[in-house]
Design a protein around this motif. Structure first.
Motif, PDB file in Angstrom:
ATOM      1  N   UNK A 167      56.708  14.578  60.089  1.00 55.03           N
ATOM      2  CA  UNK A 167      56.724  15.082  58.777  1.00 55.03           C
ATOM      3  C   UNK A 167      55.292  15.536  58.344  1.00 55.03           C
ATOM      4  N   UNK A 168      54.196  14.736  58.689  1.00 51.63           N
ATOM      5  CA  UNK A 168      52.926  15.252  58.380  1.00 51.63           C
ATOM      6  C   UNK A 168      52.500  16.667  58.587  1.00 51.63           C
ATOM      7  N   UNK A 169      52.998  17.199  59.634  1.00 47.60           N
ATOM      8  CA  UNK A 169      52.755  18.536  60.048  1.00 47.60           C
ATOM      9  C   UNK A 169      53.521  19.604  58.893  1.00 47.60           C
ATOM     10  N   UNK A 170      54.636  19.104  58.566  1.00 42.61           N
ATOM     11  CA  UNK A 170      55.158  19.694  57.352  1.00 42.61           C
ATOM     12  C   UNK A 170      54.353  19.788  56.208  1.00 42.61           C
ATOM     13  N   UNK A 171      53.776  18.768  55.524  1.00 41.35           N
ATOM     14  CA  UNK A 171      53.021  18.629  54.751  1.00 41.35           C
ATOM     15  C   UNK A 171      51.699  19.471  54.761  1.00 41.35           C
ATOM     16  N   UNK A 172      51.102  19.416  56.043  1.00 39.75           N
ATOM     17  CA  UNK A 172      49.889  20.309  56.426  1.00 39.75           C
ATOM     18  C   UNK A 172      50.469  21.580  56.126  1.00 39.75           C
ATOM     19  N   UNK A 218      41.745  23.013  47.717  1.00 42.15           N
ATOM     20  CA  UNK A 218      42.874  22.844  48.760  1.00 42.15           C
ATOM     21  C   UNK A 218      42.269  22.556  50.179  1.00 42.15           C
ATOM     22  N   UNK A 219      41.255  23.019  50.438  1.00 39.73           N
ATOM     23  CA  UNK A 219      40.748  23.038  51.713  1.00 39.73           C
ATOM     24  C   UNK A 219      40.024  21.676  51.896  1.00 39.73           C
ATOM     25  N   UNK A 220      39.594  21.299  50.913  1.00 40.67           N
ATOM     26  CA  UNK A 220      38.960  20.028  51.190  1.00 40.67           C
ATOM     27  C   UNK A 220      39.990  18.753  51.163  1.00 40.67           C
ATOM     28  N   UNK A 221      40.825  19.021  50.497  1.00 38.51           N
ATOM     29  CA  UNK A 221      42.014  17.989  50.550  1.00 38.51           C
ATOM     30  C   UNK A 221      42.733  18.035  51.833  1.00 38.51           C
ATOM     31  N   UNK A 230      44.043  14.311  51.884  1.00 38.23           N
ATOM     32  CA  UNK A 230      44.203  13.716  50.567  1.00 38.23           C
ATOM     33  C   UNK A 230      45.764  14.254  49.965  1.00 38.23           C
ATOM     34  N   UNK A 231      46.299  15.172  50.780  1.00 35.25           N
ATOM     35  CA  UNK A 231      47.496  15.499  50.233  1.00 35.25           C
ATOM     36  C   UNK A 231      47.285  17.038  49.265  1.00 35.25           C
ATOM     37  N   UNK A 232      48.212  17.395  48.615  1.00 37.58           N
ATOM     38  CA  UNK A 232      48.159  18.655  48.160  1.00 37.58           C
ATOM     39  C   UNK A 232      47.428  18.619  46.544  1.00 37.58           C
TER      40      UNK A 232
END
Length: 239
Positions: free
Chosen positions: A186-191, A213-216, A221-223
């Motif tokens: 699921x983390x890949x979906x968030x990525x 966004x790139x730093x997050x 850190x999420x979106x």
């Protein structure tokens, strides 16, 4: 097997030992010892030493031998050295070093990309995000990694800065080692969503949003969601 392949194999074994600390700075190897230990020909061992010299891991001198150099002289941006770090007992240290580099490098790269990217750059980023999306749909981790790597390669290329672009081989080597043979989660979906946010910011020529966004993404850190506009009413009440 070709001499080039054999030399690369001998160099890999020696390089891994040096990076792991089994061979220390100042240690001297004799070509004959390398030949005997690796069961390879003298010419193959010479070529292997040349590979290690090109990475500044060793120095070869006539009548002295092959001397292991201190780590502060190694070509640590070489994908080979990254591989040896990631495959040995310094994996966690290499990951820490590289993440620190990414935090310093990629957010600013995204800012520059938002200011400088042309149609070719945007297509590269868009194709990468589309490929990641399709890979998630098909549960294809290999394809996901391939397109994710392409995204970061395109991101650095869009800076138009050769010093940023020079980091591409090292970062792609790191990604390949870090995510080798993984399963999608699921983390890949968030990525994927975060990569799409970066693409949108660059497409809209929004440097601040691209950088944030790139730093997050790099920090996990999420979106980064747009901040709502606060308008004060007559009584000072926000709407």
């Amino acid at each position: 097997m070709s001499q080039e392949f054999l030399a690369s194999s001998v160099a890999s074994r020696l390089g891994a030992r040096i990076v792991d600390g089994d061979l220390q700075a100042g240690d001297v190897l004799r070509l004959g010892d390398i030949e005997q230990e690796s069961a390879a020909s003298r010419s193959v061992c010479r070529e292997a030493v040349k590979i290690l010299e090109s990475l500044n891991l060793v120095r070869s001198r006539r009548h002295v031998g092959v001397t292991v150099l201190p780590s502060n002289q190694w070509d640590v941006l070489s994908p080979k050295v990254v591989h040896w770090h990631m495959s040995g007992n310094k994996r966690e240290q290499e990951m820490s070093w590289t993440n620190e580099l990414r935090i310093a490098l990629e957010p600013t790269a995204a800012r520059l990309a938002a200011e400088r990217a042309d149609g070719t750059d945007l297509k590269g980023l868009q194709d990468a995000v589309s490929g990641m999306t399709e890979a998630i749909r098909n549960d294809d981790s290999t394809s996901f990694a391939k397109h994710e790597h392409a995204f970061h390669r395109s991101l650095l290329a869009a800076t138009r800065n050769p010093l940023y672009i020079a980091h591409v081989p090292m970062l792609l080597g790191y990604f390949a080692e870090q995510y080798d043979d993984r399963n999608l989660t699921s983390e890949d979906g968030a990525d994927l969503v975060q990569h799409r946010d970066i693409l949108d910011a660059i497409t809209m020529s929004d440097p601040d949003a691209a950088e944030q966004s790139t730093r997050a993404l790099v920090l996990g850190l999420g979106r980064v969601l747009p901040q709502p506009t606060v308008v004060s009413g007559p009584a000072g009440v926000a709407h």
